[in-house]
Design a protein around this motif. Structure first.
Motif, PDB file in Angstrom:
ATOM      1  N   ARG A  65       0.806  -1.225   0.000  1.00  0.00           N
ATOM      2  CA  ARG A  65       0.000   0.000   0.000  1.00  0.00           C
ATOM      3  C   ARG A  65       0.842   1.279   0.000  1.00  0.00           C
ATOM      4  N   PRO A  66       1.986   1.328   0.738  1.00  0.00           N
ATOM      5  CA  PRO A  66       2.823   2.539   0.674  1.00  0.00           C
ATOM      6  C   PRO A  66       3.272   2.880  -0.745  1.00  0.00           C
ATOM      7  N   LEU A  67       3.506   1.858  -1.576  1.00  0.00           N
ATOM      8  CA  LEU A  67       3.877   2.120  -2.966  1.00  0.00           C
ATOM      9  C   LEU A  67       2.723   2.774  -3.709  1.00  0.00           C
ATOM     10  N   GLY A  68       1.496   2.364  -3.373  1.00  0.00           N
ATOM     11  CA  GLY A  68       0.331   2.994  -3.988  1.00  0.00           C
ATOM     12  C   GLY A  68       0.219   4.463  -3.607  1.00  0.00           C
ATOM     13  N   LEU A  69       0.551   4.769  -2.345  1.00  0.00           N
ATOM     14  CA  LEU A  69       0.519   6.161  -1.905  1.00  0.00           C
ATOM     15  C   LEU A  69       1.577   6.986  -2.646  1.00  0.00           C
ATOM     16  N   ILE A  70       2.764   6.393  -2.826  1.00  0.00           N
ATOM     17  CA  ILE A  70       3.819   7.082  -3.580  1.00  0.00           C
ATOM     18  C   ILE A  70       3.375   7.322  -5.015  1.00  0.00           C
ATOM     19  N   ASP A  71       2.760   6.300  -5.607  1.00  0.00           N
ATOM     20  CA  ASP A  71       2.296   6.423  -6.984  1.00  0.00           C
ATOM     21  C   ASP A  71       1.256   7.526  -7.128  1.00  0.00           C
ATOM     22  N   ARG A  72       0.297   7.580  -6.209  1.00  0.00           N
ATOM     23  CA  ARG A  72      -0.738   8.612  -6.276  1.00  0.00           C
ATOM     24  C   ARG A  72      -0.168  10.006  -6.027  1.00  0.00           C
ATOM     25  N   ALA A  73       0.806  10.097  -5.112  1.00  0.00           N
ATOM     26  CA  ALA A  73       1.432  11.394  -4.851  1.00  0.00           C
ATOM     27  C   ALA A  73       2.185  11.889  -6.085  1.00  0.00           C
ATOM     28  N   LEU A  74       2.905  10.980  -6.746  1.00  0.00           N
ATOM     29  CA  LEU A  74       3.623  11.354  -7.965  1.00  0.00           C
ATOM     30  C   LEU A  74       2.649  11.746  -9.070  1.00  0.00           C
ATOM     31  N   ALA A  75       1.546  11.006  -9.164  1.00  0.00           N
ATOM     32  CA  ALA A  75       0.549  11.314 -10.193  1.00  0.00           C
ATOM     33  C   ALA A  75      -0.032  12.708  -9.986  1.00  0.00           C
ATOM     34  N   PHE A  76      -0.339  13.039  -8.726  1.00  0.00           N
ATOM     35  CA  PHE A  76      -0.884  14.373  -8.425  1.00  0.00           C
ATOM     36  C   PHE A  76       0.141  15.461  -8.731  1.00  0.00           C
TER      37      PHE A  76
END
Length: 219
Positions: free
Chosen positions: A43-54
């Protein structure tokens, strides 16, 4: 009494097989199938991915809107008032750098980079997955290497003290997007590796599945 859905689900006798689904399948093969983000221990990787996307989306929207506003204002000033914006050319050049290097990470996240896939497309699923992992790892390594060299270049420009002649902006500030863009792109490719190692399908990026449809289109 049969409901309306039962009649909707029955195929038209005059309709060729799969004709109603071929358009969607072809579109899916062309654009890729989006999937949920990382869950569980990842899940932390998903948070990183969403932060980068934003971050990427915000930078791209800001940069493109700024270029459009400056360009329109410059045209209006030139033809309407006989006076161009003195900073328009330099500002546009800086924004092009911003959009370009922020955009490479955005394109990587959506699987939009150009691929030479003549051999790749002929491989079975397991071989394609293995090859995609290798491609993503090598690309990530190259991105981080380019980030390192571009950082050295930015530091050399900083040491030189160069300043833009019109806007008086330090040149190194306009170049910081080079290492940032390469680092973000490298992270996206590493996430692609993790997605391919932990999920069943073959992933072009962390959120785009490499999907094909073998059925022939009815004519």
């Amino acid at each position: 009494m049969p409901n309306a859905e039962a009649y909707k689900s029955k195929p038209d006798p005059g309709e060729p097989p799969h004709a109603s689904t071929e358009t969607g399948a072809a579109a899916e093969a062309n654009s890729g199938k989006t999937t949920p983000g990382f869950t569980g221990i990842l899940r932390p990787l998903g948070l990183i991915d969403r932060a980068l996307a934003f971050f990427e989306a915000a930078i791209l929207v800001t940069g493109i809107l700024a270029m459009a506003i400056i360009s329109v204002a410059n045209v209006i000033g030139r033809f309407g008032f006989g006076q161009s914006l003195y900073f328009a050319e330099e500002a546009t050049q800086f924004l092009v750098i911003l959009v370009t290097f922020a955009g490479i990470g955005f394109a990587a996240r959506h699987g939009r980079h150009i691929r030479m896939s003549a051999i790749y497309d002929e491989l079975p699923d397991k071989a394609r997955k293995a090859l995609m992992i290798v491609i993503a790892l090598v690309t990530a390594a190259i991105m981080f290497l380019l980030a390192w060299y571009s950082l050295l270049y930015v530091l050399s420009v900083y040491d030189s003290g160069r300043i833009a002649p019109v806007t008086q902006i330090p040149i190194f500030l306009t170049l910081v997007w080079l290492p940032i863009g390469f680092i973000i792109t490298g992270i996206q490719y590493l996430l692609t590796v993790v997605a391919n190692l932990t999920r069943k399908d073959v992933y072009l990026s962390v959120s785009v599945v490499d999907s094909y449809d073998d059925r022939e289109t009815a004519v």
